[in-house]
Write an enzyme that holds these catalytic residues in place. Structure first.
Site, short mmCIF file in Angstrom:
data_model
loop_
_atom_site.label_atom_id
_atom_site.label_comp_id
_atom_site.label_asym_id
_atom_site.label_seq_id
_atom_site.Cartn_x
_atom_site.Cartn_y
_atom_site.Cartn_z
N ASP A 179 0.89 -1.06 0.12
CA ASP A 179 -0.12 -0.02 0.05
C ASP A 179 0.94 1.27 -0.13
OD1 ASP A 179 -2.28 -1.83 0.30
OD2 ASP A 179 -2.03 -1.78 2.37
N GLY A 202 1.80 2.89 -2.59
CA GLY A 202 1.44 3.96 -3.69
C GLY A 202 2.19 3.26 -4.98
N LYS A 203 2.48 2.22 -4.89
CA LYS A 203 3.36 1.95 -6.07
C LYS A 203 2.55 1.84 -7.52
CE LYS A 203 3.49 -2.45 -4.44
NZ LYS A 203 3.07 -2.20 -3.01
N GLY A 204 1.28 1.83 -7.49
CA GLY A 204 0.37 1.70 -8.64
C GLY A 204 0.57 3.25 -9.36
N ALA A 217 -3.57 -7.55 -4.18
CA ALA A 217 -3.00 -6.29 -4.62
C ALA A 217 -4.16 -5.50 -5.02
CB ALA A 217 -2.06 -6.36 -5.63
N GLY A 218 -3.83 -4.01 -4.67
CA GLY A 218 -4.61 -3.03 -4.99
C GLY A 218 -4.26 -1.76 -5.37
N HIS A 219 -4.20 -1.44 -6.67
CA HIS A 219 -3.33 -0.21 -7.19
C HIS A 219 -4.24 0.70 -7.62
CE1 HIS A 219 0.34 -3.27 -7.66
NE2 HIS A 219 0.15 -3.10 -6.50
N GLN A 266 2.24 -5.94 -2.95
CA GLN A 266 2.64 -5.86 -1.83
C GLN A 266 3.72 -5.27 -1.57
OE1 GLN A 266 1.82 -9.11 -3.25
NE2 GLN A 266 -0.29 -8.42 -2.97
N THR A 321 2.74 -12.35 2.97
CA THR A 321 2.03 -13.25 1.77
C THR A 321 2.91 -14.38 1.57
OG1 THR A 321 0.79 -12.82 -0.14
CG2 THR A 321 2.92 -11.70 -0.18
N THR A 346 -7.54 -1.00 -0.60
CA THR A 346 -8.25 -0.94 -1.94
C THR A 346 -8.91 -2.35 -2.26
OG1 THR A 346 -6.34 0.14 -2.51
CG2 THR A 346 -7.56 -0.13 -4.31
N THR A 347 -8.30 -3.37 -1.61
CA THR A 347 -8.94 -4.62 -2.13
C THR A 347 -10.05 -5.01 -1.09
OG1 THR A 347 -6.88 -5.33 -2.90
CG2 THR A 347 -8.21 -7.15 -2.28
N GLY A 359 -11.19 -3.25 1.87
CA GLY A 359 -11.85 -1.81 2.66
C GLY A 359 -11.46 -1.90 4.07
N LEU A 415 3.39 12.68 1.34
CA LEU A 415 3.89 13.64 2.22
C LEU A 415 2.88 14.92 2.81
CD1 LEU A 415 6.61 14.71 3.51
CD2 LEU A 415 6.59 16.45 1.65
P1 IMP Z 1 -2.77 -12.70 1.53
O1 IMP Z 1 -1.75 -12.32 0.66
O2 IMP Z 1 -4.09 -12.37 1.26
O3 IMP Z 1 -2.34 -14.24 1.77
O4 IMP Z 1 -2.35 -12.02 2.89
C1 IMP Z 1 -1.41 -12.19 3.73
C2 IMP Z 1 -0.85 -10.62 4.44
O5 IMP Z 1 -0.45 -10.05 3.22
C3 IMP Z 1 -1.89 -10.26 5.15
O6 IMP Z 1 -1.43 -9.58 6.21
C4 IMP Z 1 -2.66 -9.37 4.07
O7 IMP Z 1 -3.35 -8.02 4.65
C5 IMP Z 1 -1.35 -8.77 3.40
N1 IMP Z 1 -1.46 -8.19 2.22
C6 IMP Z 1 -1.65 -9.03 0.96
N2 IMP Z 1 -1.70 -8.29 -0.19
C7 IMP Z 1 -1.54 -6.70 0.33
C8 IMP Z 1 -1.65 -5.64 -0.33
O8 IMP Z 1 -1.83 -5.38 -1.31
N3 IMP Z 1 -1.68 -4.77 0.59
C9 IMP Z 1 -1.35 -4.53 1.89
N4 IMP Z 1 -1.41 -5.88 2.56
C10 IMP Z 1 -1.26 -7.13 1.72
#
Ligand code: IMP
Length: 439
Positions: free
Chosen positions: A13, A15-17, A39-41, A234, A249, A313-314, A316, A346
């Site tokens: 999270d 802000g890579k997107g 992921a959520g970008h 991630q 993850t 983003t993914t 909520g 910032l």
């Molecule tokens: P999983 O990837 O769904 O198995 O989740 C494993 C851990 O990674 C958990 O703590 C999730 O909240 C975290 N996680 C997975 N993808 C993201 C992401 O895109 N942003 C932030 N945390 C993530």
């Protein structure tokens, strides 16, 4: 011919997107190399009718730039239903999605409803296990079980989509096998193998034209002079090997993962761009030494009224928020070989009278600049904070360092000093153009 790699230097999270979107202006190809729709970008582009917000989970963020080709590398795990939904949503926003523009590695693995059911059942079991470490707080997207099947050498690779009927049979077998665990081990309802097989047969027909040998494609394009961006998902501290295990993850979102997950040789490496927020956030469970609570945390998180507030983003979920941790950041920069830092958000710090920065850890009367035993066990450490003066000015219009108030410049300079890595870009708002260029 370089492969520039964009990695998250925190817990995701960062802000890579939006950084990918910006750098994609000078790239030919943007490739995702790990993870899935966990992921959520987000990319925000203003147009004549106001801002357009693109939310991507599987497709590379670079696709928002019309000249870019997107690659989904074999390090990814792909839920075909979600990918098709995302393709439809992006087409609706005017983005061309075609086999000429989007290439899916035949060796990527597929996520099925069985993986999702297992992910959720396992989380529930972990939460109920009083003797264990508790749940991970996964996104519930089936990521862990899909990678488990991959490493157990029984996964379903995307190449199966070239023969829709065969994929249907394989998925039905996988659902039947999983039903046994779901019912007997977890006491959960079984899934319908015939229904899942029918769905996957249909997905295969839609997605098979996108299959490609993406490692060869990337090699040929890089050799011919193309610029490729590897878009991390991630973050470093969620890396299966290098993160805060077991609260991680199931893939390798670090720079080394880009070579493996795309099948590109390290000799093509160019810049390694580390993205970090100007503060720290985390979703899910696990250690967080600089976590803030109460009003302080709420101030950093925002209320949720703005799209950029700290809610996933993914999923909520509200993100845990705290102060920038330079011990963890130095670790992330080292294991990735980061050549430049991008500092995001910032602007969120504007209006704070003071800002805290964790420069070192303390444990048993000793000060540590580095992690003496890696990031997995952070419990013994207390953050040693430096307190810096804040600024009250609105920085959202700044485009050069000179536009920033002196206190904001001092904060950025202190981060450079404590990490030894130059900051090349600073985001001061969600829109594509709201970036300070530091050269
Ligand atoms: P999983 O990837 O769904 O198995 O989740 C494993 C851990 O990674 C958990 O703590 C999730 O909240 C975290 N996680 C997975 N993808 C993201 C992401 O895109 N942003 C932030 N945390 C993530």
């Amino acid at each position: 011919m370089p492969l520039h790699i964009i990695i998250g230097a925190q817990w995701g999270d960062e802000g890579k997107g939006r950084v990918t979107d910006l750098l994609a202006a000078q790239a030919d190809i943007v490739a995702r190399y790990s993870g899935g729709d966990n992921a959520g970008h987000t990319v925000t582009v203003s147009g004549p009718d106001g801002p357009r917000i693109f939310r991507l989970h599987l497709l590379p963020s670079g696709l928002v730039q019309p000249h870019v080709t997107g690659v989904l590398g074999h390090g990814m795990v792909i839920n075909p239903a979600r990918l098709l939904e995302e393709m439809t949503a992006l087409r609706g926003l005017g983005i061309e999605i075609s086999p000429a523009r989007v290439k899916i590695s035949a060796a990527a693995h597929l996520i099925t409803p069985a993986h999702i059911a297992l992910d959720r059942a396992d989380e529930a079991a972990r939460a109920a296990d009083a003797a264990g470490e508790g749940k991970i707080g996964t996104t519930g997207r089936g990521i862990g079980p899909a990678y488990t099947d991959k490493t157990a050498r029984r996964g379903l690779r995307a190449e199966l989509m070239a023969d829709a009927e065969r994929l249907g049979d394989r998925v039905a077998d996988q659902v039947r096998a999983t039903n046994h665990s779901l019912e007997k081990l977890y006491g959960q309802p079984a899934l319908d193998p015939a229904q899942v097989a029918a769905d996957y047969t249909a997905y295969a027909r839609d997605l098979s034209p996108y299959l490609a040998e993406t490692s060869l494609y990337l090699h040929q394009r890089l050799s011919a002079g193309a610029v490729v961006l590897a878009e991390g998902a991630q973050g470093t501290l969620l890396d299966l090997d290098l993160g805060t295990y077991p609260f991680v993850t199931s893939s390798s979102p670090t720079s080394g993962g880009a070579f493996v997950g795309l099948g590109v040789a390290p000799r093509f490496a160019g810049r390694i761009i580390g993205v970090t927020k100007a503060f720290q956030t985390r979703v899910g469970e696990g250690p967080f030494p600089t976590e803030a609570f109460g009003e302080e945390a709420q101030r950093l998180r925002g209320t949720g009224a703005n799209p950029w507030d700290e809610f996933g983003t993914t999923t909520g979920r509200p993100r845990r928020c705290g102060w920038l941790d330079l011990v963890l950041l130095r670790y992330a920069l080292r294991v990735n070989g980061v050549t430049e830092l991008v500092l995001t958000k910032l602007d969120v710090l504007s209006g704070l009278s003071t800002i805290r920065l964790c420069a070192a850890y303390q444990a048993a009367g000793q000060t540590h600049d580095e992690l003496p035993s890696g990031p997995a066990d952070l419990a013994p450490f207390q953050p040693v904070y430096e307190t810096m003066p804040g600024w009250s000015e609105d920085v959202s219009g700044a485009r050069t360092l000179a536009d920033l108030p002196p206190a904001a410049r001092a904060y950025v300079a202190r981060i450079e000093e404590l990490t030894g890595v130059p900051v090349s870009l600073i985001s001061v708002g969600a829109e594509r153009s709201q970036m300070v260029r530091c050269d």
